[in-house]
Design an enzyme around this catalytic site. Structure first.
Site, short mmCIF file in Angstrom:
data_model
loop_
_atom_site.label_atom_id
_atom_site.label_comp_id
_atom_site.label_asym_id
_atom_site.label_seq_id
_atom_site.Cartn_x
_atom_site.Cartn_y
_atom_site.Cartn_z
N SER A 78 0.87 -1.18 0.00
CA SER A 78 0.00 0.00 0.00
C SER A 78 0.91 1.23 0.00
CB SER A 78 -0.90 -0.03 1.24
OG SER A 78 -0.07 -0.20 2.38
N LEU A 79 0.32 2.40 0.19
CA LEU A 79 1.10 3.64 0.14
C LEU A 79 0.87 4.44 1.41
CD1 LEU A 79 0.25 4.78 -3.49
CD2 LEU A 79 2.50 4.04 -2.68
N GLU A 108 2.07 10.78 -10.51
CA GLU A 108 1.05 10.05 -11.28
C GLU A 108 -0.33 10.24 -10.64
OE1 GLU A 108 2.38 5.99 -11.13
OE2 GLU A 108 4.42 6.57 -11.64
N LYS A 110 -3.71 9.18 -9.03
CA LYS A 110 -4.11 7.99 -8.26
C LYS A 110 -5.56 7.68 -8.65
CE LYS A 110 -3.92 6.02 -3.60
NZ LYS A 110 -5.29 5.47 -3.63
N LYS A 305 -3.51 12.64 -0.77
CA LYS A 305 -4.95 12.40 -0.91
C LYS A 305 -5.68 13.72 -1.03
CE LYS A 305 -6.40 8.65 0.02
NZ LYS A 305 -6.72 7.43 -0.72
C1 LIG Z 1 4.46 1.68 -6.09
O1 LIG Z 1 3.23 1.27 -5.53
C2 LIG Z 1 2.10 1.88 -5.98
N1 LIG Z 1 2.10 2.72 -7.03
C3 LIG Z 1 0.95 3.30 -7.44
N2 LIG Z 1 0.94 4.16 -8.49
C4 LIG Z 1 -0.21 4.72 -8.91
N3 LIG Z 1 -0.18 5.57 -9.97
N4 LIG Z 1 -1.40 4.45 -8.32
C5 LIG Z 1 -1.45 3.61 -7.27
N5 LIG Z 1 -2.64 3.36 -6.69
C6 LIG Z 1 -0.27 2.98 -6.78
N6 LIG Z 1 -0.29 2.12 -5.73
C7 LIG Z 1 0.87 1.56 -5.31
C8 LIG Z 1 0.87 0.59 -4.16
#
Ligand SMILES: COc1nc2nc(N)nc(N)c2nc1C
Length: 308
Positions: A78-79, A108, A110, A305
């Site tokens: 997750s982030l 990028e 989301k 967010k």
């Molecule tokens: C490197 O890990 C990630 N990269 C991401 N990149 C984008 N654009 N969107 C996400 N939801 C995302 N989620 C994760 C866990």
């Protein structure tokens, strides 16, 4: 039991005909799925009675009685989150303690969908899975084959795994809810739920009608492509035929990142899909390795967010 199977087959073939040829089904998806599952269960209990022309044997009538579990070789993490400018500054300070040398950030959108993993063997799409708990996901390969912008064959016979987001465009979401409303079915609260509900369908033909889409954002096996940065990785995946979101950019500083965030906090209302934030990643893979991971998330990325 045999009579029941005959009756179910007759009904389901009639409904399938209405659904696919006349496009005005006389039963709801839920009723269709229920009857279908009833037949699948009956056939499982009495295989000797299964009709050889049963609708469950038809090509395209891929109906699963459930989804198998699949283990992710590399966990789907997750982030960490950021909610304001100060959080982003703190994020950069943490990173700068861990690496020397210049850092650039790949920013990028989301996408508000659900995370998927796509595996390719010698250039052929062989397995698609949900994130699940990050270690174990569900095998939804047959359903992801109905997502038109997911390539079934790559231009090179590569064996790799990519990750991304599966989502429902806003226009498809509105259309779907109008249809459901007209049929007196409950509507989906948002495109993310609609996408998740669609990928949970056991009948691939229902998924095919849901107009799902994807944006791929990571190679889970970067060594497969000898990549050096996130931005070059996205460019390579674009060449390979994956659907890459075109709004991403490389920023040289947190100020630039903040400008990008402000831009999309407004612009997101005009996008054809929903986003719930911006993902900021250290662009250089060598630096990502130096910075590393916590148990549940990369330390080299953060999700800003948007306020709900
Ligand atoms: C490197 O890990 C990630 N990269 C991401 N990149 C984008 N654009 N969107 C996400 N939801 C995302 N989620 C994760 C866990």
């Amino acid at each position: 039991q045999q009579a029941k199977m005959l009756e179910l087959n007759r009904l389901l073939k009639q409904y399938a005909k209405e659904y696919y040829e006349q496009d005005q089904p006389s039963v709801t998806d839920a009723e269709y799925d229920h009857l279908y599952q009833e037949l699948v269960a009956l056939e499982a209990a009495h295989p000797e009675l299964k009709l050889k022309d049963s609708i469950t044997q038809e090509v395209g009538g891929r109906v699963l009685s459930g989804f198998e579990k699949v283990k992710h070789e590399t966990a789907m993490l997750s982030l960490g989150n950021a909610f304001n400018y100060q959080d982003l500054v703190a994020f950069e300070e943490r990173i700068k303690k861990l690496v020397s040398g210049p850092i650039t950030y790949n920013c990028e959108l989301k996408i508000d969908g659900l995370a998927i993993s796509l595996k390719y063997q010698d250039g052929k799409f062989v397995q698609g899975a949900t994130r699940g708990d990050g270690k174990i996901g569900e095998n939804i390969t047959e359903n992801l084959k109905q997502v038109k912008d997911i390539p079934q064959i790559l231009p090179e016979p590569l064996t790799l795994e990519v990750r991304g987001e599966c989502f429902m465009p806003k226009s498809s979401f509105v259309e779907l809810n109008e249809e459901r409303e007209a049929q007196g079915e409950n509507i989906f609260a948002n495109p993310r739920n609609a996408a998740a509900g669609s990928l949970r369908q056991l009948d691939t033909r229902v998924v095919a009608k849901r107009n799902l889409s994807s944006f791929i954002y990571a190679v889970a096996t970067p060594e497969a492509l000898a990549l050096t940065s996130q931005s070059s990785g996205l460019a390579k995946m674009n060449e390979l035929g994956f659907h890459i979101n075109p709004e991403g950019i490389v920023c040289e500083s947190i100020e630039e990142v903040w400008n990008y965030i402000q831009t999309y906090q407004e612009k997101r209302h005009d996008l054809p899909y929903e986003i719930d934030g911006i993902v900021i990643k250290v662009n250089e893979f060598a630096l990502q390795e130096e910075i590393g991971y916590t148990v549940k998330a990369p330390k080299w990325a953060i999700a800003y967010k948007f306020p709900a």
